[in-house]
Each structure stands twice: as structure tokens, then as C-alpha cells.
Write an enzyme that holds these catalytic residues in place. Structure first.
Site, PDB file in Angstrom:
ATOM      1  N   SER A  64       0.839  -1.205   0.000  1.00  0.00           N
ATOM      2  CA  SER A  64       0.000   0.000   0.000  1.00  0.00           C
ATOM      3  C   SER A  64       0.869   1.249   0.000  1.00  0.00           C
ATOM      4  O   SER A  64       1.915   1.285   0.640  1.00  0.00           O
ATOM      5  CB  SER A  64      -0.903  -0.038   1.231  1.00  0.00           C
ATOM      6  OG  SER A  64      -0.992   1.212   1.849  1.00  0.00           O
ATOM      7  N   GLY A 118       0.203   5.020   0.943  1.00  0.00           N
ATOM      8  CA  GLY A 118      -0.741   6.025   1.443  1.00  0.00           C
ATOM      9  C   GLY A 118      -0.085   7.380   1.439  1.00  0.00           C
ATOM     10  O   GLY A 118       1.040   7.539   0.963  1.00  0.00           O
ATOM     11  N   ASP A 123      -8.380   6.744  14.558  1.00  0.00           N
ATOM     12  CA  ASP A 123      -8.617   6.647  13.105  1.00  0.00           C
ATOM     13  C   ASP A 123      -9.295   5.315  12.823  1.00  0.00           C
ATOM     14  O   ASP A 123      -8.970   4.613  11.876  1.00  0.00           O
ATOM     15  CB  ASP A 123      -7.294   6.769  12.346  1.00  0.00           C
ATOM     16  CG  ASP A 123      -7.512   6.988  10.838  1.00  0.00           C
ATOM     17  OD1 ASP A 123      -8.637   7.353  10.441  1.00  0.00           O
ATOM     18  OD2 ASP A 123      -6.560   6.777  10.072  1.00  0.00           O
TER      19      ASP A 123
HETATM   20  P1  ADP Z   1      -1.866   4.250   6.407  1.00  0.00           P
HETATM   21  O1  ADP Z   1      -1.513   5.229   7.470  1.00  0.00           O
HETATM   22  O2  ADP Z   1      -1.219   4.500   5.113  1.00  0.00           O
HETATM   23  O3  ADP Z   1      -3.359   4.034   6.315  1.00  0.00           O
HETATM   24  P2  ADP Z   1      -1.825   1.550   7.398  1.00  0.00           P
HETATM   25  O4  ADP Z   1      -1.097   1.123   8.640  1.00  0.00           O
HETATM   26  O5  ADP Z   1      -3.315   1.635   7.492  1.00  0.00           O
HETATM   27  O6  ADP Z   1      -1.198   2.894   6.913  1.00  0.00           O
HETATM   28  O7  ADP Z   1      -1.416   0.559   6.251  1.00  0.00           O
HETATM   29  C1  ADP Z   1      -1.883   0.716   4.951  1.00  0.00           C
HETATM   30  C2  ADP Z   1      -2.359  -0.585   4.382  1.00  0.00           C
HETATM   31  O8  ADP Z   1      -1.294  -1.524   4.407  1.00  0.00           O
HETATM   32  C3  ADP Z   1      -3.459  -1.227   5.193  1.00  0.00           C
HETATM   33  O9  ADP Z   1      -4.717  -0.793   4.767  1.00  0.00           O
HETATM   34  C4  ADP Z   1      -3.268  -2.679   4.945  1.00  0.00           C
HETATM   35  O10 ADP Z   1      -3.892  -3.069   3.757  1.00  0.00           O
HETATM   36  C5  ADP Z   1      -1.771  -2.799   4.763  1.00  0.00           C
HETATM   37  N1  ADP Z   1      -1.125  -3.206   6.014  1.00  0.00           N
HETATM   38  C6  ADP Z   1      -0.606  -2.417   6.964  1.00  0.00           C
HETATM   39  N2  ADP Z   1      -0.072  -3.123   7.957  1.00  0.00           N
HETATM   40  C7  ADP Z   1      -0.265  -4.410   7.624  1.00  0.00           C
HETATM   41  C8  ADP Z   1       0.067  -5.635   8.243  1.00  0.00           C
HETATM   42  N3  ADP Z   1       0.694  -5.694   9.402  1.00  0.00           N
HETATM   43  N4  ADP Z   1      -0.277  -6.768   7.611  1.00  0.00           N
HETATM   44  C9  ADP Z   1      -0.925  -6.730   6.435  1.00  0.00           C
HETATM   45  N5  ADP Z   1      -1.255  -5.620   5.804  1.00  0.00           N
HETATM   46  C10 ADP Z   1      -0.933  -4.468   6.384  1.00  0.00           C
HETATM   47 MG    MG Z   2      -4.745   3.097   7.300  1.00  0.00          MG
END
Ligand code: ADP
Ligand code: MG
Length: 514
Positions: free
Chosen positions: A259, A261, A403
């Protein structure tokens, strides 16, 4: 093969019609009989071309005199050379015409008009390349701004022997020095003006060329860097840190990006060797907090009022603040882990890179709640689990997610996993309860829309999670009460220098940390 071929030979013989209509004239097609090998030979081709060129520009060769052309030893094999020769001749003729016009207009008049500025070839300085020098915006020429009347329009000052033209070595040299200020800011030019440095046109033009190419080079490099950042989603420093993790054997391979972001990029990796003091999960998620600072500006409110980080916040530079986000996520995940809330397990934190266990399998991340279609039974199960987790988070971890929504909840192994907790705060954060209310609204709406009949509305959920008993039956009043509670806490901090350890609205006095 000697020349002697006419420039245009309309009667040169039969040929396709385009040949006779060609403005350059038809090539001489008369008796050239030779073998195929000859025709193919480069030598012949060159000679033919020479012959053609000589035929096309016979006068130019005849009258031209100058640095390139001696009349005998003419090398016309280069197009560039030919073009230059033509240009020079054109300039010469143009100037001659100009002189004639000038003479005609001025006649015997005592007041004369000079056409000097319109000349192509300058009599004083044939390599002055004045037009090249004028590449920059002269309105901002600092030298001109300071001394606008260095040389008058007519191009010279003084009389007789003391005449000083605008091509005077000293004037020109100073002007060139001042013009260096217009080079790209990265180009160090020193204090030439202060030193009264006089740069000759030649040196100035060489420097200018260099400055130009440096600018282009650095633009290219920058572009490349930007491109690779977009491509690999991380900057070189981050990449180095990631390589180091792989080299150290902690990670086996980084397979790809899950991902990207606004604030972070998440990668999947296969875990490396588990050591005595570190258990590495078979699959890892690497969250790289973006070091482009802009995106984090609007997150200030989460961290700068968080008393855990408050003291440090004011002293840190933006880069370190980003590391603090990663650190915050790590601490919050650890608290959640300790409370038994399903969430990623922290593996390691290195600067702005957080390595944690991967929620998903075989490189495929678990779907977000928003993307998964659950049976009504699973939906109900997910709801109760979420309610439970929110309570645990609040009571056991002393945290508000801040969040929480279907975007940050993953569905894996038949349950909900919470992720993305870098912005989570303690409930006594000045806006902690507002954040909790927002979380409750997201969760309530999602499960109500998802058909969970038992789902509490946001206000009920808020009370159920916080243990508070806010009775307002509409959102506006409810929020007003939340803000009043937050204010009470802040006032207490002002007066006593410490926060409430927890909120209570059951008619009991607030509980304070003593
Ligand atoms: P952001 O602040 O960009 O939203 P996130 O921590 O929500 O960061 O991570 C973005 C995306 O990455 C999540 O929506 C998920 O799909 C994937 N992701 C993050 N951490 C994990 C994890 N530990 N295992 C699997 N997927 C993850
Ligand atoms: Mg997120």
C-alpha cells in the site's frame, strides 16, 4: 573529380519531374559510369556530395574570407561548417548593407545616427556573442540596477582617445561578473562584485555554459531520483536501511509494496532468521513512514498535545517527528499486544521504518472490513469483537484509536484485526474524547449499514467504550458535553500540573493521578 558543375542544370538530362522543380536544382546526372563496388564506396559518396555542395554554393566559396575559410583548403564535408560559413557571409552582407544605409541617412549631417547596435558581426569583438550573453532576464541584472547609465544607448562614452565603448574590457568584465549572480543558486559564484572581478567574455561564456549544463544535469538527477522514489516508493536512505535489514538476515526478501498512502508505504517481506533474542515471523509487513514532511503537518494535533511526546515534540526537527510517529505506532501496538487485542506484532523499529508481523498469507494481505463481504453471522461476530476491542483499548491500553473505521480493520482468520495506530492517543489527550466519538460514529455507522440490528448508535457506543454516562440525546449536545469534559481536564492540568487519569461522569468526582 573536379567541380565545374553548374548549380542548376535544368537541361541536365531526363529525370523525374521533382528533380527539375527542386529549388536546389537538379543534381548533375551526366555520365558517371562506375562499378557497383565504386558506387557503394564511401569515398565516392563523399566526393559526390562535395561536388554537389560546391556546385550549389559556388559564390560563397569564392568571396568568403574568414577564420574558417581560406579559399583553398575548404572542408565542406560538415553541414555545421557550411551553415556557419553561410551565416557569416549573410551577417557580413547584412552589415555592409547596414553601413550603406547608415551613410545614406546621415549624409553630411553633424548629428549622426548609429546603426551599430543592429550589426550582426561586431567590428570590435567578433567572439563577443552578445546575444548569448543576453540569455538571462536583464531587467534583474544587478549591475544594471545599480549603475543604469554605464553605457549610453549609442554604445560609447568619452571623446577622442578616451572613448569607452560598451565593449570596454573593464566595463564588460564587471558586467559579466555581475551577471554571474543570475546563474542557478546552486552554482557557487563567490563575491566577484565585491572583489571587483572583471570576467572576459570568453571566461564568462565558458562559465555560463558550465552553469547551464550543471543545472540541466542536476535537474536530470533530480528527475531520476523523483522517478525512482515513485517507482520504488522510498528514498535512497530508506532503501539502504531496508537493504541492511536484508543483509543482516532479519528479512529474507522484500517482495513488494502492499500500500502507498499519504503518510506511509507498506511492503511485504518474508522474515529471515529467528535469533535467540528475536523471533521473526515468517511474513512481515514493513511500514515506512514517509519522510516528505508536508503530509504530517496536519497530524500535529495528535502528537503535540500528547503529553507522552509533548516535551520532545517542541525540540525536534521534522525528520525526527516522523520517526516519532513510527515510535508511537510501535508503543501503541505493544500495548495492544499485551492486552491481547488482535493486531500486528512489532518486530523491529529502525528510524522511520516499522517492521511488524504480516496480517494475511502468502503475500496477500488480509482484506479491510470495507472490502470484505461477510455473512450476517460473521458481521455480528465482527461487531461484538470490535466493541470488545474498543473497550479493551480504552480501559486496558489507555488508548483511543483515533482513526478507527472499516479502512483500518482487517478481516483475517475469522476475526477483526486492528492496524494503523500511529495516531492513537490516550483518552486524556485534549481531544481524546472527540477522537473517540468520531471512532464510535464510524464503527456504529458501518455495522448498522452492515445490517447488525444489535449495533449501538454512536452515542451509546461512546458510553459503552468510555464508561462515561453522557445523557444528551442528540449529537450536538453530546459533543458539547464531551468538549466540556475535555476542558475540565485541561483546566485541571493548568491548575495542578497534572491530568485526570481517567474521566468519569457518573456523578463521581473525576479520578486524579496522585
Ligand atoms: P496508512 O496510514 O497508510 O493508512 P496503514 O497502517 O493503514 O497505513 O497501512 C496501509 C495498508 O497496508 C493497510 O490498509 C493494509 O492493507 C496494509 N497493512 C498495513 N499493515 C499491515 C500488516 N501488518 N499486515 C498486512 N497488511 C498491512
Ligand atoms: Mg490506514
Amino acid at each position: 573529380m573536379d567541380s565545374g558543375v553548374a548549380a542548376a542544370a535544368p537541361d541536365a538530362g531526363p529525370g523525374p519531374t521533382w528533380q527539375s522543380k527542386c529549388p536546389w536544382g537538379a543534381p548533375n546526372t551526366t555520365s558517371i559510369s562506375c562499378s557497383l563496388a565504386d558506387v557503394m564506396s564511401e569515398q565516392l559518396a563523399k566526393e559526390l556530395q562535395l561536388e554537389e555542395e560546391n556546385a550549389a554554393f559556388p559564390e560563397v566559396v569564392a568571396v568568403a574570407e574568414g577564420p574558417f575559410i581560406t579559399g583553398e583548403n575548404i572542408d565542406t564535408s560538415s553541414d555545421l561548417m557550411l551553415a556557419q560559413m553561410l551565416q557569416m557571409e549573410f551577417d557580413r552582407e547584412y552589415d555592409a548593407q547596414l553601413r550603406r544605409e547608415e551613410k545614406k541617412i546621415n549624409g553630411d549631417s553633424k548629428v549622426s545616427i548609429s546603426f551599430e547596435n543592429y550589426r550582426k558581426v561586431h567590428p570590435y569583438d567578433s567572439d563577443s556573442s552578445e546575444d548569448e550573453v543576453d540569455w538571462q532576464d536583464t531587467r534583474h541584472d544587478p549591475y544594471r540596477a545599480d549603475k543604469p547609465t554605464t553605457t549610453p544607448r549609442r554604445g560609447f562614452v568619452g571623446k577622442g582617445k578616451d572613448i569607452t565603448t560598451k565593449h570596454d574590457e573593464v566595463v564588460c568584465g564587471r558586467k559579466n561578473t555581475a551577471r554571474m549572480e543570475n546563474f542557478a543558486p546552486e552554482f557557487q559564484v563567490g563575491d566577484g562584485i565585491g572583489m571587483d572581478l572583471k570576467l572576459s567574455n570568453q571566461v564568462f561564456n565558458a562559465l555560463k555554459q558550465h552553469a547551464y549544463s550543471e543545472e540541466r544535469r542536476s535537474a536530470r538527477l533530480h528527475e531520476k531520483k523523483e522517478h525512482s522514489t515513485a517507482e520504488k516508493a522510498v528514498d535512497p536512505k530508506t532503501r539502504l536501511l531496508l537493504y541492511k535489514m536484508v543483509n543482516a538476515g532479519m528479512l529474507e526478501t522484500i517482495t513488494g509494496c502492499i500500500s502507498t498512502g499519504k503518510e506511509s508505504v507498506v511492503f511485504h517481506a518474508y522474515g529471515g532468521n529467528t535469533t535467540e533474542d528475536k523471533v521473526i515471523p515468517p511474513e512481515c509487513a514493513i511500514k515506512v513512514f514517509k519522510t516528505t514532511l508536508n503530509e504530517f503537518k496536519n497530524r500535529d494535533k495528535y502528537i503535540k498535545d500528547d503529553y507522552r511526546f509533548k516535551d520532545r515534540f517542541s525540540k525536534l526537527n521534522p525528520r525526527k517527528i516522523i520517526r516519532m510517529w513510527a515510535e508511537k505506532e510501535m508503543h501503541n501496538l505493544t500495548r495492544m499486544q499485551n492486552a491481547g487485542i488482535p493486531c500486528p506484532e512489532v518486530v523491529i523499529l529502525k528510524k522511520h521504518i516499522l517492521v511488524m508481523s504480516f496480517i494475511g498469507k502468502d503475500q496477500i494481505p488480509a482484506p479491510k472490513l470495507k472490502d470484505v463481504t461477510l455473512s450476517s453471522e460473521d458481521m455480528k461476530k465482527a461487531y461484538y469483537q470490535t466493541l470488545n476491542m474498543m473497550q479493551q483499548l480504552y480501559k486496558e491500553c489507555n488508548l483511543v484509536h483515533a482513526d478507527l473505521s472499516e479502512y483500518n480493520m482487517l478481516w483475517h482468520d475469522g476475526k477483526v484485526w486492528l492496524i494503523d495506530v500511529s495516531q492513537s492517543v490516550e483518552p486524556t489527550h485534549p481531544h481524546g474524547l472527540e477522537f473517540l466519538f468520531r471512532d464510535c460514529r464510524n464503527v456504529a455507522q458501518f455495522f448498522q449499514k452492515g445490517g447488525v440490528a444489535e449495533a449501538l448508535n454512536e452515542r451509546e457506543l461512546f458510553n459503552a467504550v468510555s464508561g462515561l454516562n453522557i445523557t444528551a440525546d442528540n449529537e450536538v449536545d453530546f459533543q458539547a458535553e464531551i468538549e466540556a469534559l475535555e476542558k475540565m481536564n485541561e483546566d485541571h492540568v493548568q491548575n495542578h500540573g497534572k491530568k485526570l487519569s481517567t474521566f468519569s461522569s457518573d456523578g463521581d468526582p473525576p479520578i486524579f493521578d496522585e
